[in-house]
Scaffold this motif. Structure first.
Motif, PDB file in Angstrom:
ATOM      1  N   VAL A   1       4.857  -4.828  -7.152  1.00 37.20           N
ATOM      2  CA  VAL A   1       4.223  -5.617  -6.098  1.00 37.20           C
ATOM      3  C   VAL A   1       5.128  -6.783  -5.707  1.00 37.20           C
ATOM      4  CG1 VAL A   1       2.266  -7.117  -5.548  1.00 37.20           C
ATOM      5  CG2 VAL A   1       1.886  -4.953  -6.752  1.00 37.20           C
TER       6      VAL A   1
ATOM      7  N   THR B 111      -2.135   2.836  -5.139  1.00 34.63           N
ATOM      8  CA  THR B 111      -2.829   1.723  -4.489  1.00 34.63           C
ATOM      9  C   THR B 111      -4.021   2.227  -3.691  1.00 34.63           C
ATOM     10  OG1 THR B 111      -1.225   1.868  -2.677  1.00 34.63           O
ATOM     11  CG2 THR B 111      -0.848   0.176  -4.356  1.00 34.63           C
TER      12      THR B 111
ATOM     13  N   PHE C  17      -6.369  -3.602  -0.506  1.00 34.16           N
ATOM     14  CA  PHE C  17      -5.552  -4.803  -0.286  1.00 34.16           C
ATOM     15  C   PHE C  17      -6.439  -5.901   0.284  1.00 34.16           C
ATOM     16  CE2 PHE C  17      -2.929  -7.466   2.530  1.00 34.16           C
ATOM     17  CZ  PHE C  17      -1.908  -7.837   1.669  1.00 34.16           C
TER      18      PHE C  17
ATOM     19  N   VAL D  30      -4.042  -6.553  -4.895  1.00 32.06           N
ATOM     20  CA  VAL D  30      -3.803  -5.129  -4.668  1.00 32.06           C
ATOM     21  C   VAL D  30      -4.561  -4.324  -5.716  1.00 32.06           C
ATOM     22  CG1 VAL D  30      -2.043  -3.376  -4.292  1.00 32.06           C
ATOM     23  CG2 VAL D  30      -1.466  -5.796  -3.935  1.00 32.06           C
TER      24      VAL D  30
ATOM     25  N   MET E  94       0.815  -1.209   0.000  1.00 32.46           N
ATOM     26  CA  MET E  94       0.000   0.000   0.000  1.00 32.46           C
ATOM     27  C   MET E  94       0.852   1.263   0.000  1.00 32.46           C
ATOM     28  SD  MET E  94      -3.202  -0.723  -0.277  1.00 32.46           S
ATOM     29  CE  MET E  94      -4.077   0.713   0.315  1.00 32.46           C
TER      30      MET E  94
END
Length: 375
Positions: free
Chosen positions: A331, A234, A237, A289, A229
């Motif tokens: 990620v 973003t 999650f 995500v 995050m």
């Protein structure tokens, strides 16, 4: 990490890396190439080779245990694209909040808020992935599972057999060819209109050692959430069953235990996503995500200037119509960095003295006699 979008360059200092690990710039370049701009028609057209240089922490091809300095120069700056945005705030961008916090900001390219900063995540993430692979055979793989309204159906990707080649087989990084074409078409459609869309990146971890994470404040999924995050754009999650698990009863959601043919305790299902009580249980970790649509778009929007005057703004510059294809290696990097930190913490606390073989197993599952100097 350090650097700004249109400054001299960007990079990172990697501290705490174990010594005697073979490392070269080529090890980092592969993932940097996956992250770089201008790699396809559905990414920003900015042309950067993102060629990295290691200036410290590596000697004669191996890490020395001292801080590793990685630097990538910026070579394709076009600061004049940001003349209008120097006086007006882009809607949903960090322009306004940086001014609210600091009272000053680097205007060109968004400065520090640019996704160009993520070079400083992806480079050390490549080091972390190498450590995980060599020490415990741990693999970190991410892929695009949603672009706007194109959603990859559950179960359409086999997490037991997923390969990097499957992810990299198309420009959107979706391992399902049919849905990859739909995703590319969606990005193409919005790109030609000067607009943007968001999406979801799914990340899995295979062969993670058991026991990583802490029981309370530093639960493994909490550390992973904080890490991913912190990436630009973003907005959400999910871990394991995520929000969908709220529709199940306990009897439907619980992962029942069994003993496999090797005498190992396993779970028949994996709604926990490989973590229970904040600690890894050895099953495949899986997380999702969410990334918002890119804030900088080529459509007219209402905003205000630094002098609080209401105006209309058409943002210029070169920006991704959808960030998720380039977010895949970002990620992976953040997940790998968390796992290496947790691996070293677990080794220091619980494997410093002989383990209890009745309940524990070596962290280095595939290489129980691992010797770093002999890699």
């Amino acid at each position: 990490t350090f650097g700004e979008s249109h400054g001299g360059g960007v990079g990172c200092i990697v501290d705490g890396c174990p010594p005697r690990i073979p490392l070269s710039e080529a090890d980092l370049q592969f993932d940097l190439d996956r992250r770089r701009p201008g790699q396809s028609r559905i990414t920003t057209p900015r042309k950067e080779t993102d060629t990295c240089r290691i200036y410290s922490g590596v000697s004669e091809g191996v890490t020395t245990g001292t801080p590793i300095h990685v630097f990538v120069p910026n070579t394709d700056q076009r600061g004049h694209d940001y003349n209008e945005m120097s006086i007006a705030y882009r809607p949903s961008h960090a322009d306004a909040t940086y001014d609210m916090k600091y009272g000053v900001r680097a205007v060109k390219g968004g400065g520090r808020s640019s996704a160009r900063e993520t070079i400083g995540r992806v480079a050390p993430g490549a080091i972390a992935k190498k450590i995980l692979q060599q020490f415990s055979g741990t693999e970190v793989l991410a892929y695009v599972s949603q672009v706007h309204q194109v959603v990859l159906p559950d179960g359409s990707v086999d997490h037991d057999t997923l390969t990097l080649d499957q992810v990299e087989s198309n420009i959107v990084r979706c391992p399902n060819p049919e849905y990859a074409e739909k995703m590319i078409a969606a990005i193409d459609a919005v790109r030609t209109r000067g607009d943007s869309i968001g999406g979801v990146v799914t990340c899995i971890v295979r062969n993670a050692p058991r026991g990583l994470g802490s029981p309370v404040f530093d639960k493994l999924e909490a550390e992973l959430a904080k890490a991913v995050m912190s990436l630009p754009a973003t907005k959400g999650f999910e871990f394991g069953s995520g929000f969908a698990g709220t529709f199940l009863t306990g009897s439907e959601h619980n992962d029942e235990f069994f003993t496999d043919e090797h005498g190992k305790i396993r779970t028949r299902t994996n709604r926990s996503g490989g973590i229970q009580g904040g600690i890894s249980n050895g099953e495949i970790m899986n997380m999702r995500v969410a990334f918002k649509p890119t804030a900088t778009i080529g459509k007219k929007q209402n905003t205000v200037t630094r002098e609080k005057k209401e105006i209309e703004l058409i943002a210029r510059g070169r920006h991704d119509p959808c960030v998720v294809p380039r977010a895949v290696p970002m990620v992976e990097a953040m997940v790998a960095l968390v796992l290496v930190d947790q691996l070293m913490a677990q080794y220091a606390q619980c494997n410093l003295f002989p383990i209890n073989p009745e309940l524990q197993e070596p962290l280095s599952l595939n290489f129980p006699n691992f010797e770093p100097a002999n890699i």
